[in-house]
Design an enzyme around this catalytic site. Structure first.
Site, mmCIF file in Angstrom:
data_model
loop_
_atom_site.group_PDB
_atom_site.id
_atom_site.type_symbol
_atom_site.label_atom_id
_atom_site.label_comp_id
_atom_site.label_asym_id
_atom_site.label_seq_id
_atom_site.Cartn_x
_atom_site.Cartn_y
_atom_site.Cartn_z
ATOM 1 N N ASN A 7 0.881 -1.170 0.000
ATOM 2 C CA ASN A 7 0.000 0.000 0.000
ATOM 3 C C ASN A 7 0.917 1.218 0.000
ATOM 4 O O ASN A 7 1.486 1.575 1.025
ATOM 5 C CB ASN A 7 -0.887 -0.037 1.252
ATOM 6 C CG ASN A 7 -1.896 1.098 1.258
ATOM 7 O OD1 ASN A 7 -1.830 2.010 0.427
ATOM 8 N ND2 ASN A 7 -2.820 1.058 2.192
ATOM 9 N N ARG A 91 -2.623 -2.019 -3.490
ATOM 10 C CA ARG A 91 -3.906 -1.349 -3.242
ATOM 11 C C ARG A 91 -3.914 -0.056 -4.059
ATOM 12 O O ARG A 91 -2.968 0.726 -3.999
ATOM 13 C CB ARG A 91 -4.024 -1.003 -1.773
ATOM 14 C CG ARG A 91 -5.252 -0.185 -1.510
ATOM 15 C CD ARG A 91 -5.182 0.515 -0.199
ATOM 16 N NE ARG A 91 -6.394 1.296 -0.047
ATOM 17 C CZ ARG A 91 -6.441 2.453 0.594
ATOM 18 N NH1 ARG A 91 -5.369 2.967 1.129
ATOM 19 N NH2 ARG A 91 -7.571 3.106 0.684
ATOM 20 N N HIS A 180 -13.526 2.132 0.088
ATOM 21 C CA HIS A 180 -13.548 1.013 1.043
ATOM 22 C C HIS A 180 -14.102 -0.258 0.408
ATOM 23 O O HIS A 180 -14.523 -1.183 1.116
ATOM 24 C CB HIS A 180 -14.401 1.324 2.300
ATOM 25 C CG HIS A 180 -13.881 2.430 3.142
ATOM 26 N ND1 HIS A 180 -14.699 3.334 3.782
ATOM 27 C CD2 HIS A 180 -12.619 2.815 3.444
ATOM 28 C CE1 HIS A 180 -13.963 4.206 4.448
ATOM 29 N NE2 HIS A 180 -12.693 3.919 4.237
ATOM 30 N N HIS A 208 -18.313 0.543 7.532
ATOM 31 C CA HIS A 208 -16.855 0.548 7.690
ATOM 32 C C HIS A 208 -16.515 1.844 8.413
ATOM 33 O O HIS A 208 -16.494 2.918 7.810
ATOM 34 C CB HIS A 208 -16.180 0.468 6.309
ATOM 35 C CG HIS A 208 -14.683 0.575 6.366
ATOM 36 N ND1 HIS A 208 -13.846 -0.450 5.993
ATOM 37 C CD2 HIS A 208 -13.876 1.586 6.767
ATOM 38 C CE1 HIS A 208 -12.581 -0.080 6.162
ATOM 39 N NE2 HIS A 208 -12.574 1.165 6.617
ATOM 40 N N ARG A 241 -13.274 14.817 8.698
ATOM 41 C CA ARG A 241 -14.028 15.180 7.476
ATOM 42 C C ARG A 241 -15.490 15.457 7.823
ATOM 43 O O ARG A 241 -16.084 14.755 8.634
ATOM 44 C CB ARG A 241 -13.970 14.040 6.451
ATOM 45 C CG ARG A 241 -12.614 13.887 5.816
ATOM 46 C CD ARG A 241 -12.591 12.701 4.868
ATOM 47 N NE ARG A 241 -11.484 11.818 5.210
ATOM 48 C CZ ARG A 241 -11.331 10.583 4.760
ATOM 49 N NH1 ARG A 241 -12.211 10.070 3.925
ATOM 50 N NH2 ARG A 241 -10.301 9.858 5.111
ATOM 51 N N ARG A 285 -11.905 7.575 20.572
ATOM 52 C CA ARG A 285 -11.544 7.244 21.955
ATOM 53 C C ARG A 285 -11.393 8.506 22.801
ATOM 54 O O ARG A 285 -11.869 8.559 23.938
ATOM 55 C CB ARG A 285 -10.223 6.464 21.981
ATOM 56 C CG ARG A 285 -10.390 5.039 21.484
ATOM 57 C CD ARG A 285 -9.061 4.389 21.253
ATOM 58 N NE ARG A 285 -8.363 5.011 20.111
ATOM 59 C CZ ARG A 285 -7.318 4.483 19.504
ATOM 60 N NH1 ARG A 285 -6.832 3.343 19.922
ATOM 61 N NH2 ARG A 285 -6.756 5.077 18.472
ATOM 62 N N GLU A 385 -8.238 -6.053 4.400
ATOM 63 C CA GLU A 385 -8.104 -5.684 2.983
ATOM 64 C C GLU A 385 -6.872 -6.327 2.363
ATOM 65 O O GLU A 385 -6.884 -6.742 1.211
ATOM 66 C CB GLU A 385 -8.019 -4.157 2.854
ATOM 67 C CG GLU A 385 -9.341 -3.485 3.165
ATOM 68 C CD GLU A 385 -9.195 -2.042 3.597
ATOM 69 O OE1 GLU A 385 -9.416 -1.163 2.784
ATOM 70 O OE2 GLU A 385 -8.875 -1.790 4.772
HETATM 71 P P1 AMP Z 1 -8.828 2.285 10.766
HETATM 72 O O1 AMP Z 1 -8.928 3.458 9.844
HETATM 73 O O2 AMP Z 1 -9.779 1.191 10.452
HETATM 74 O O3 AMP Z 1 -7.412 1.795 10.965
HETATM 75 O O4 AMP Z 1 -9.294 2.821 12.207
HETATM 76 C C1 AMP Z 1 -8.472 3.618 12.971
HETATM 77 C C2 AMP Z 1 -9.294 4.352 14.005
HETATM 78 O O5 AMP Z 1 -9.989 3.433 14.849
HETATM 79 C C3 AMP Z 1 -8.473 5.178 14.975
HETATM 80 O O6 AMP Z 1 -8.214 6.461 14.485
HETATM 81 C C4 AMP Z 1 -9.342 5.256 16.206
HETATM 82 O O7 AMP Z 1 -10.116 6.437 16.141
HETATM 83 C C5 AMP Z 1 -10.308 4.100 16.064
HETATM 84 N N1 AMP Z 1 -10.238 3.149 17.195
HETATM 85 C C6 AMP Z 1 -9.339 2.198 17.431
HETATM 86 N N2 AMP Z 1 -9.613 1.546 18.583
HETATM 87 C C7 AMP Z 1 -10.735 2.115 19.086
HETATM 88 C C8 AMP Z 1 -11.539 1.909 20.251
HETATM 89 N N3 AMP Z 1 -11.243 0.978 21.152
HETATM 90 N N4 AMP Z 1 -12.620 2.696 20.410
HETATM 91 C C9 AMP Z 1 -12.928 3.639 19.514
HETATM 92 N N5 AMP Z 1 -12.219 3.873 18.394
HETATM 93 C C10 AMP Z 1 -11.134 3.138 18.187
#
Ligand code: AMP
Length: 403
Positions: A7, A91, A180, A208, A241, A285, A385
């Protein structure tokens, strides 16, 4: 067969090496700060110590060379020679209308990806650098490209057209593409396996929810509608965003605040969403933490975020005339029980009932979090992915006689 999944971004590159016999990850890592004197290569492999190397990596060709050196490193590597890399899968964010599925890289394919630079100016040129870098280091190795947009090419015009003069579609290909897609395709298949029902019978809504977030209506295994549009800005509220907004706000902001087009673009992509409303962070979080500490703005941000997801689920249930399963995936979707519960709270009219205890449980496997008598199954499915890219690459290389 060993497949290297890449990627490639403009200044970073992530990789995973798969052994396709058992679909397991042999090694993975990332190169960051490409183009600088202090580039960082982080690498981990099964049964080996993790390692981090700082060196000058001025371009993607050098980055791939460093990755190959690491994969064949005596202490940290997993391969004896680079000849053991049998294929490479990339990707690619934007495949426009040209690519409805993954393909092997040819001169024509590269030309077409270049033609699409206009539609994804931040992403596609960086992906091309990855393809060229692999060609230079591994000239004999077949490469495949897997597009985030391809899965959504099944959307009917009623979903993908915008209600603006036709000339924008005909001349400039302005339409909804959706993103996605690789993740949605992967988790839809996992959901079908988990439910023991063929995709051709199912009406799914896949949420997603990660750094970027989208909802997709998957009707009988095909994308029927999706919330992201011509770019990944449309649809759900995201970390930074805005998602959907009245387009008149753009001209209003330009007039009232004397903003340039670039500034408006940056405001909507980088300074909006959870970050703007909570005033705290774009990370769920941290927003939840602030909410628990009494911040009214964080509470509003979290509720808006969940409400937007809920509205899309309702809309897609209407456009498919029903829904069999709701699927949560990606960083937030897989990890935040609070978000899932907030979203599902307002969906009882669909006959959907969340099992609060199951919702709180953690697992890295696909699982159901709805009650036994819920009319709609609610699932949490970890996305992968990279595995789908590896599978498509493996299939394409095996199907093509001369490789
Ligand atoms: P991704 O783009 O799928 O890698 O998701 C990343 C995002 O998942 C991070 O920026 C966090 O905001 C969110 N994330 C990860 N763990 C948690 C959690 N336990 N609770 C809420 N959001 C989370």
């Amino acid at each position: 067969m060993n497949v290297l999944v890449i990627n490639s971004g403009s200044s970073s590159l992530k990789y995973q090496l798969y052994d396709m016999k058992i679909e397991s990850v042999l090694a993975k890592g990332r190169v960051e700060r490409i183009g600088m004197e202090t580039s960082i290569l982080s690498h981990e492999a099964e049964g080996k110590p993790e390692t981090r190397e700082v060196s000058e990596i001025l371009d993607h060709t050098t980055a791939i060379k460093k990755v190959l050196d690491m994969l064949t490193h005596r202490e940290f590597g997993v391969l004896r020679t680079i000849e053991e890399v049998d294929a490479v899968g990339h990707r690619i964010v934007h495949g426009g209308e040209s690519f409805r599925e993954s393909v092997l890289v040819t001169e024509d394919v590269k030309l077409e990806i270049r033609r699409l630079f206009d539609l994804a100016p931040l992403h596609n040129p960086a992906h091309m650098m990855g393809i060229t870098a692999v060609e230079r280091n591994l000239p004999e190795v077949p490469q495949a490209v897997v597009f985030d947009t391809a899965f959504h090419q099944t959307m009917p015009p009623v979903s993908f057209m915008y209600a603006i003069p036709m000339v924008f579609y005909k001349k400039h290909k302005v339409r909804r593409y959706g993103f996605h897609g690789t993740s949605v395709d992967y988790v839809s298949r996992c959901a079908s396996d988990f439910l023991g029902r063929p995709l051709s019978e199912l009406k799914l809504v896949v949420c997603h929810i990660g750094n970027g977030a989208s909802c997709t209506a998957v009707l009988h295994g095909k994308s029927h509608d999706t919330s992201m549009g011509m770019t990944p800005l449309e649809g759900l509220m995201m970390g930074t965003r805005s998602g959907d907004l009245d387009p008149a706000i753009v001209t209003f902001a330009i007039n009232k605040e004397d903003l340039t087009l670039n500034e408006v673009n940056s405001m909507l992509n980088k300074h909006s969403g959870l970050l703007a409303v909570s005033g705290v962070s774009g990370d769920v979080r941290e927003v939840v933490e602030a909410m628990n500490n009494g911040s009214e703005n964080a509470k509003l941000a979290f509720e808006m975020y969940a409400n937007r997801i809920r509205k899309y689920i309702g809309a897609y249930a209407a456009s498919m005339n029903g829904i069999d399963a709701l699927v949560f995936t990606a960083g937030v979707g897989e990890n935040s029980a609070l978000l899932r519960s907030e979203v599902c709270k307002g969906l009882t009219f669909l006959g959907l009932a969340l099992d609060d205890k199951r919702n709180e449980e953690r697992s890295d496997q696909a699982r159901s979090i709805s009650t036994a008598d819920s009319r709609v199954d609610v699932l949490v499915v970890p996305t992968n992915e990279e595995l789908l890219i590896a599978r498509d690459t493996y299939r394409l290389v095996r199907e093509t006689p001369h490789t």
